[in-house]
Every structure is written in structure tokens, then in C-alpha cells.
Design a protein around this motif. Sequence first.
Motif, PDB file in Angstrom:
ATOM      1  N   ARG A 244       0.830  -1.206   0.000  1.00  0.00           N
ATOM      2  CA  ARG A 244       0.000   0.000   0.000  1.00  0.00           C
ATOM      3  C   ARG A 244       0.869   1.263   0.000  1.00  0.00           C
ATOM      4  O   ARG A 244       0.500   2.285   0.545  1.00  0.00           O
ATOM      5  CB  ARG A 244      -0.969   0.021   1.182  1.00  0.00           C
ATOM      6  N   ARG A 245       2.032   1.155  -0.619  1.00  0.00           N
ATOM      7  CA  ARG A 245       2.941   2.289  -0.769  1.00  0.00           C
ATOM      8  C   ARG A 245       3.131   2.572  -2.247  1.00  0.00           C
ATOM      9  O   ARG A 245       3.174   1.661  -3.073  1.00  0.00           O
ATOM     10  CB  ARG A 245       4.296   1.962  -0.125  1.00  0.00           C
ATOM     11  N   SER A 246       3.270   3.838  -2.587  1.00  0.00           N
ATOM     12  CA  SER A 246       3.495   4.225  -3.979  1.00  0.00           C
ATOM     13  C   SER A 246       4.968   4.422  -4.295  1.00  0.00           C
ATOM     14  O   SER A 246       5.357   4.483  -5.458  1.00  0.00           O
ATOM     15  CB  SER A 246       2.756   5.525  -4.284  1.00  0.00           C
TER      16      SER A 246
ATOM     17  N   HIS B  36      -7.316  14.967  -4.769  1.00  0.00           N
ATOM     18  CA  HIS B  36      -7.901  13.737  -5.320  1.00  0.00           C
ATOM     19  C   HIS B  36      -6.804  12.750  -5.703  1.00  0.00           C
ATOM     20  O   HIS B  36      -6.930  11.539  -5.485  1.00  0.00           O
ATOM     21  CB  HIS B  36      -8.769  14.068  -6.536  1.00  0.00           C
ATOM     22  N   TYR B  37      -5.727  13.272  -6.264  1.00  0.00           N
ATOM     23  CA  TYR B  37      -4.595  12.428  -6.652  1.00  0.00           C
ATOM     24  C   TYR B  37      -3.985  11.767  -5.419  1.00  0.00           C
ATOM     25  O   TYR B  37      -3.724  10.557  -5.407  1.00  0.00           O
ATOM     26  CB  TYR B  37      -3.566  13.283  -7.375  1.00  0.00           C
ATOM     27  N   ALA B  38      -3.748  12.560  -4.376  1.00  0.00           N
ATOM     28  CA  ALA B  38      -3.165  12.028  -3.144  1.00  0.00           C
ATOM     29  C   ALA B  38      -4.103  11.037  -2.472  1.00  0.00           C
ATOM     30  O   ALA B  38      -3.668  10.013  -1.932  1.00  0.00           O
ATOM     31  CB  ALA B  38      -2.831  13.166  -2.190  1.00  0.00           C
ATOM     32  N   ALA B  39      -5.415  11.331  -2.513  1.00  0.00           N
ATOM     33  CA  ALA B  39      -6.400  10.432  -1.889  1.00  0.00           C
ATOM     34  C   ALA B  39      -6.428   9.068  -2.574  1.00  0.00           C
ATOM     35  O   ALA B  39      -6.803   8.068  -1.959  1.00  0.00           O
ATOM     36  CB  ALA B  39      -7.788  11.069  -1.943  1.00  0.00           C
TER      37      ALA B  39
ATOM     38  N   ASP C 250       3.224   8.845  -1.074  1.00  0.00           N
ATOM     39  CA  ASP C 250       3.377   8.416   0.315  1.00  0.00           C
ATOM     40  C   ASP C 250       3.533   9.594   1.265  1.00  0.00           C
ATOM     41  O   ASP C 250       3.398   9.439   2.477  1.00  0.00           O
ATOM     42  CB  ASP C 250       4.600   7.508   0.459  1.00  0.00           C
ATOM     43  N   GLY C 251       3.842  10.782   0.722  1.00  0.00           N
ATOM     44  CA  GLY C 251       4.018  11.966   1.550  1.00  0.00           C
ATOM     45  C   GLY C 251       4.165  13.187   0.670  1.00  0.00           C
ATOM     46  O   GLY C 251       4.338  13.080  -0.550  1.00  0.00           O
ATOM     47  N   VAL C 252       4.113  14.376   1.302  1.00  0.00           N
ATOM     48  CA  VAL C 252       4.148  15.631   0.555  1.00  0.00           C
ATOM     49  C   VAL C 252       5.111  16.614   1.214  1.00  0.00           C
ATOM     50  O   VAL C 252       5.074  16.807   2.440  1.00  0.00           O
ATOM     51  CB  VAL C 252       2.747  16.275   0.471  1.00  0.00           C
ATOM     52  N   LEU C 253       5.966  17.229   0.406  1.00  0.00           N
ATOM     53  CA  LEU C 253       6.766  18.383   0.804  1.00  0.00           C
ATOM     54  C   LEU C 253       6.050  19.606   0.233  1.00  0.00           C
ATOM     55  O   LEU C 253       5.947  19.753  -0.986  1.00  0.00           O
ATOM     56  CB  LEU C 253       8.179  18.278   0.239  1.00  0.00           C
ATOM     57  N   LEU C 254       5.542  20.465   1.101  1.00  0.00           N
ATOM     58  CA  LEU C 254       4.667  21.565   0.681  1.00  0.00           C
ATOM     59  C   LEU C 254       5.374  22.903   0.865  1.00  0.00           C
ATOM     60  O   LEU C 254       5.760  23.270   1.974  1.00  0.00           O
ATOM     61  CB  LEU C 254       3.372  21.529   1.492  1.00  0.00           C
ATOM     62  N   LEU C 255       5.510  23.665  -0.231  1.00  0.00           N
ATOM     63  CA  LEU C 255       6.187  24.962  -0.208  1.00  0.00           C
ATOM     64  C   LEU C 255       5.224  26.082  -0.568  1.00  0.00           C
ATOM     65  O   LEU C 255       4.287  25.894  -1.332  1.00  0.00           O
ATOM     66  CB  LEU C 255       7.352  24.991  -1.198  1.00  0.00           C
TER      67      LEU C 255
ATOM     68  N   ARG D 266      -5.446  14.410   7.165  1.00  0.00           N
ATOM     69  CA  ARG D 266      -6.659  13.655   7.483  1.00  0.00           C
ATOM     70  C   ARG D 266      -6.797  12.404   6.630  1.00  0.00           C
ATOM     71  O   ARG D 266      -7.333  11.392   7.088  1.00  0.00           O
ATOM     72  CB  ARG D 266      -7.897  14.538   7.315  1.00  0.00           C
ATOM     73  N   MET D 267      -6.326  12.469   5.393  1.00  0.00           N
ATOM     74  CA  MET D 267      -6.427  11.296   4.527  1.00  0.00           C
ATOM     75  C   MET D 267      -5.234  10.358   4.690  1.00  0.00           C
ATOM     76  O   MET D 267      -5.068   9.397   3.939  1.00  0.00           O
ATOM     77  CB  MET D 267      -6.598  11.714   3.064  1.00  0.00           C
TER      78      MET D 267
END
Length: 343
Positions: free
Chosen positions: A67-69, A123-126, A131-136, A150-151
Motif C-alpha cells: 500500500r505504498r506508492s 484527489h490524486y493524493a487520496a 506516500d508523503g508531501v513536501l509543501l512549499l 486527514r487522509m
Amino acid sequence: MALRRRPTDRPPTLEVVAARAGVSRATASRVLRGATNVSPDAREAVLQAARDTAYAPNRAARSLVTRRSDSIAFLVAESEDRLFTDPYFLAMLRGAHAEIAATGLQLIFVIASTPAEADQFEHYAAGGHVDGVLLLSLHGDDRLPQSLERMGVPTVINGRPLSGDPSLCYVDSDNVAGGRIATELLIERGAHHIATITGPQDMCAGQDRLIGYRAALRDAGPAAGDELVAAGNFTVEGGTRAMHELLAARPDVDAVFAASDLTAIGAMRAIEQSGRRVPDDIAVVGFDDLREAALTVPPLTTIRQPIADLGRTMAQLLLQRIAGEEPARATVLPVEVVTRHSA
């Protein structure tokens, strides 16, 4: 001898590796998944067979089990124009990529500058694609990181989130200290009318650098009036416009703290257009220490933030969270003065 495959050959399967190693398919699978309940001889035979056949695990098939991308998103909430004209983002990407690449994971570059693009990414992440996000470049009280968390998608943010949510994980530079240090340097130089060109006030970096500027002036004497504060947006064009506004409102300004190097470059352009000189008439200090800071005329005095280290630290924390660990939620890296000739 390793087999050489022609472009038209089908890639070797797990069955081929197992047969070449002389073990069962289940044993070959356990070895390639990193399991420890396999004899040393069998393990070496399978690994050698995988090398000989140029076998590569099927990520899609493995993801059904784990269940990992094996993918991480590098998400920038800015327009393409801003993204490709500000070297800050490239330096962050380099730092993050250096850390992620060593793990064998994929780094996916995503731009989400509009609500529609952010919704599309959610939607893509859901769908389990990252597996994770670096947000800038989080702006205002954007709830995207909360939605991702939350998801079940761990997220690490560049910069203190203005929402104040203590559950969010972020990495930041000490922007308040940087704004204070820059302003104190101008005070020590003997400037009497020190202006600032801010960053966006819907971002923590913009707010915190302004806080540092005001604190330094307050400690040194009377607080600066509003006519010495001009709004900027971390761009050259914004710095040029804001500096012209400052010169019109306060012709006696003799120093300026620009909240980014690009802003400072724009300010220096406006100062030159007005017939004044840097630093003889107006001293300038920037923030970031981009490569471009050393190439201005005169070279720019600035506050160095460790941009590549920011990217690396964000990636390290995200990898820890993906592995189920609970690292510190707030990490703040120090800044330092780089003295050149503009101040």
C-alpha cells in the motif's frame, strides 16, 4: 555472466529469477522484499540471479501488497511564472532531491497555484499515488496540509503555518532574527531613515521578517512610521515598484531592508533609476543569499538562510514520518549575515 536484453525482449519475471537461482518463487520473493527468514546461500543465489537477469521489481505489483506508492510529492503553491523565476525553489528542490534519491523513492514535482489545482492534487493524493508531501509556499490559512493529514498522507511544510495548528510539521528559517539582524546592521552603519520592503503578509516569512525589522528599530529608538514600510512580493518587479513608492514618500530614506534578494535587486534598480547610488546614498540589505546576490553591482549584503538544508531537513523529517516515526513538529534553522558592498 549477466544477460543482455534487447529493447524488444520482455523484462525478466520473478519466476525467471527463481529458476535461475534454483529456489522457489516464494523464496525469491522473500529475498527481494528484504525478508530475513531466508538462508544466506539462498539469499546470495537470488540476488546474483537478479543481477544476472537485470531484474527490476514491479512497483505497481508491490504497491498492492505494501500500500505504498514509493513516490513523494514536491508541491509548490505558486504560479509557473513565479516558480521558474525565483531560484529559491530550485535550491529547495535540489536539497530535497539529494535526500530522497538516496532512498530509491521517486520525487514528483507538482504546481498548485489555484484552488482547482489544489483540489486536483488532493484527489490524486487520496488515490494513494504519493506516500508523503513536501509543501512549499503555503499562503494564509490554507487548509491543504490538514486535508492531506486527514487522509493519511504525511506532510512537511516549508515555513511556519499561519493557521497555528500545532499538529502540523514544518521546517523554517529564523526569519524574525534575520529581519532584526539586517536592520541592526543598517543602524550600526549609521543610517537614520531605514525603510523596509516586505514580503507577502499572507506568508510567515513575510510577517516574521517585518516583525524582526520593527523590533530592531523599536529597541534602537522611535518606531518606523508606515511611510517607511512598502509592500513587496519577493520579486524583482515588486522590489522596483516598492522602492519607487518609498522614494516618493520619503526622499530622505538612507537605507532599506528588503525581505528577499530578488526584492533587493529590484530596489537597487529603482535607486539607480532615481539617480542615487548604493551604498553611498542608500544602503541595501537583502535576505536569502541566492547566487544572484553576489553578482549585483555592488554585490549585495544579505541574510543567508540555509536553503538547501531546508530542503534536506524537510525530506528527512518526511521520510521519518512515512516510516512511522514522530519527529519534532517544528524545526527552525539559524541564519547569518553575509557582508558584501551594498551596506
